[in-house]
Design an enzyme around this catalytic site. Sequence first.
Site, PDB file in Angstrom:
ATOM      1  N   CYS A 105       7.444 -10.572  11.259  1.00 28.73           N
ATOM      2  CA  CYS A 105       8.703 -10.635  10.522  1.00 28.73           C
ATOM      3  C   CYS A 105       8.867 -11.978   9.849  1.00 28.73           C
ATOM      4  O   CYS A 105       8.615 -13.015  10.444  1.00 28.73           O
ATOM      5  CB  CYS A 105       9.877 -10.567  11.477  1.00 28.73           C
ATOM      6  SG  CYS A 105      10.041  -9.072  12.324  1.00 28.73           S
ATOM      7  N   GLU A 156       3.131  -7.501   0.169  1.00 34.00           N
ATOM      8  CA  GLU A 156       2.442  -7.357   1.447  1.00 34.00           C
ATOM      9  C   GLU A 156       2.993  -6.171   2.227  1.00 34.00           C
ATOM     10  O   GLU A 156       4.181  -5.872   2.172  1.00 34.00           O
ATOM     11  CB  GLU A 156       2.562  -8.648   2.262  1.00 34.00           C
ATOM     12  CG  GLU A 156       1.803  -9.771   1.568  1.00 34.00           C
ATOM     13  CD  GLU A 156       1.695 -11.048   2.381  1.00 34.00           C
ATOM     14  OE1 GLU A 156       0.754 -11.807   2.134  1.00 34.00           O
ATOM     15  OE2 GLU A 156       2.549 -11.290   3.245  1.00 34.00           O
TER      16      GLU A 156
HETATM   17  N1  SAH Z   1      15.623  -7.841   3.949  1.00 32.91           N
HETATM   18  C1  SAH Z   1      15.691  -6.970   5.066  1.00 32.91           C
HETATM   19  C2  SAH Z   1      14.346  -6.466   5.530  1.00 32.91           C
HETATM   20  C3  SAH Z   1      13.214  -7.441   5.521  1.00 32.91           C
HETATM   21  S1  SAH Z   1      13.352  -8.758   6.689  1.00 32.91           S
HETATM   22  C4  SAH Z   1      16.450  -7.627   6.209  1.00 32.91           C
HETATM   23  O1  SAH Z   1      16.718  -8.827   6.134  1.00 32.91           O
HETATM   24  O2  SAH Z   1      16.780  -6.937   7.155  1.00 32.91           O
HETATM   25  C5  SAH Z   1      12.948  -7.894   8.209  1.00 32.91           C
HETATM   26  C6  SAH Z   1      13.405  -8.577   9.462  1.00 32.91           C
HETATM   27  O3  SAH Z   1      12.685  -9.797   9.656  1.00 32.91           O
HETATM   28  C7  SAH Z   1      14.884  -8.968   9.457  1.00 32.91           C
HETATM   29  O4  SAH Z   1      15.507  -8.512  10.631  1.00 32.91           O
HETATM   30  C8  SAH Z   1      14.855 -10.479   9.443  1.00 32.91           C
HETATM   31  O5  SAH Z   1      16.000 -11.003  10.077  1.00 32.91           O
HETATM   32  C9  SAH Z   1      13.571 -10.754  10.193  1.00 32.91           C
HETATM   33  N2  SAH Z   1      13.032 -12.077   9.959  1.00 32.91           N
HETATM   34  C10 SAH Z   1      12.996 -12.748   8.792  1.00 32.91           C
HETATM   35  N3  SAH Z   1      12.411 -13.949   8.968  1.00 32.91           N
HETATM   36  C11 SAH Z   1      12.046 -14.035  10.267  1.00 32.91           C
HETATM   37  C12 SAH Z   1      11.379 -15.022  11.032  1.00 32.91           C
HETATM   38  N4  SAH Z   1      10.947 -16.153  10.518  1.00 32.91           N
HETATM   39  N5  SAH Z   1      11.176 -14.764  12.342  1.00 32.91           N
HETATM   40  C13 SAH Z   1      11.575 -13.591  12.890  1.00 32.91           C
HETATM   41  N6  SAH Z   1      12.195 -12.623  12.205  1.00 32.91           N
HETATM   42  C14 SAH Z   1      12.436 -12.846  10.903  1.00 32.91           C
END
Ligand code: SAH
Length: 387
Positions: A372, A94
């Site tokens: 996110c 995605e």
């Molecule tokens: N793997 C990398 C990039 C992808 S995740 C990382 O973890 O940084 C991108 C962002 O989405 C990260 O900051 C993560 O903490 C956030 N994220 C993941 N799940 C989320 C959720 N359910 N709600 C809000 N942010 C989330």
Amino acid sequence: MSVPDNDPLGWPPARWEAWAQAQGLERYRARQIFDALHREGRRDFRAIGVLPRALRERLASEMPIALPQIARKEASRDGSVKYGLRLSDGALIEAVYMPGERRDEEIVEFDDARRDSGLGTRDSGAEPRRPRAASPLVDRFTICLSSQTGCAVDCVFCVTGRLGGGRNLTSGEILGQLYAVLEDAHRGTDGMRVVFMGMGEPLLNLPGVLPALDVLFEIASPRRITVSTSGITPALASLAALPRRPNLAVSINAADEETRTRIMPINKTYPLAGLIAALRRFPLEPRRRLLVEYVLIAGVNDTPQDARKLATLLKGLPVKVNVIPLNEDATYLKEWRRPAEEVIDRFAAAIAAAGLVATVRRSKGADASAACGQLKGRTRDVRRGRS
Ligand code: SAH
Ligand code: SF4
């Protein structure tokens, strides 16, 4: 079906030069090919008139260019569009297109452009900033890319993580993903920002992500490219060593080892203390800051005391903190809740009071599950025992 590693879209200029040399071609041919692909958007080698016919034919037969297929497309009310993209081996990933800064927007997900625009930020504590008179509202947009077809890091609050690990994307697939979205959105690269915040952990895919960055830096300023990581500490040294570096975003998410291990099991392998030490060593050009992401989860990491701990942890680092209230998911994230608005505000105020620059990210695209932690690609769980 195997994944091609000769996808020409993923070749940085140096690889074309080496290839041209090995073929006995003049060096400038490498630049002509690269520019045709990335500056002129050519997708058919046969149509690149500056190249000799025989070379065009060879390129076309040996290195076919295929963008990922758009398998699904979901538009949100706010204008963001989530794309489900099918790769050549059938894997689904995605990517998200997010139109940027409009006056009526409260916050722009993934975007740290608010410092420039001053539009409707919830910068804690500070006076609301006025848009600079000299700064016209550029038609900016952000594309959020995936780096893997799943994620083995397994953060408990992340839908991608709950669905389990996947394979690395090649650099060609990463660029193909970008171009598939740009073409569908009828956009060029003007005003573009790219964030590696989609599916996967970019620093666990350096063989795909580093060449992709090399290509991206030719079409956009490194300041407009952001790589977000859960903190793969040893890989930070590889990023630090690059002659041109993207913005670095780090998902800190908790201010002490125990809480972080609870929500991010990777913390057992790469603990917070070592990660922060690596961030202190990370080279930053003047006026650049690290982006610290902090997913706020009700009852887990959302008290003013947590905020003060975070400020102490980050003391002396040039950071900007993005507080991201959890995007809930009734299917995959049953146990976790987004804090109430006043809890979010109290947390942000405590961070500001402790002297940190912070913004609260109100997710875009939540109604298209494009926010996110809501990118999943597949619809079924591949691991046993998970629902
Ligand atoms: N793997 C990398 C990039 C992808 S995740 C990382 O973890 O940084 C991108 C962002 O989405 C990260 O900051 C993560 O903490 C956030 N994220 C993941 N799940 C989320 C959720 N359910 N709600 C809000 N942010 C989330
Ligand atoms: Fe992977 Fe990032 Fe999700 Fe953690 S937050 S599981 S590292 S995609």
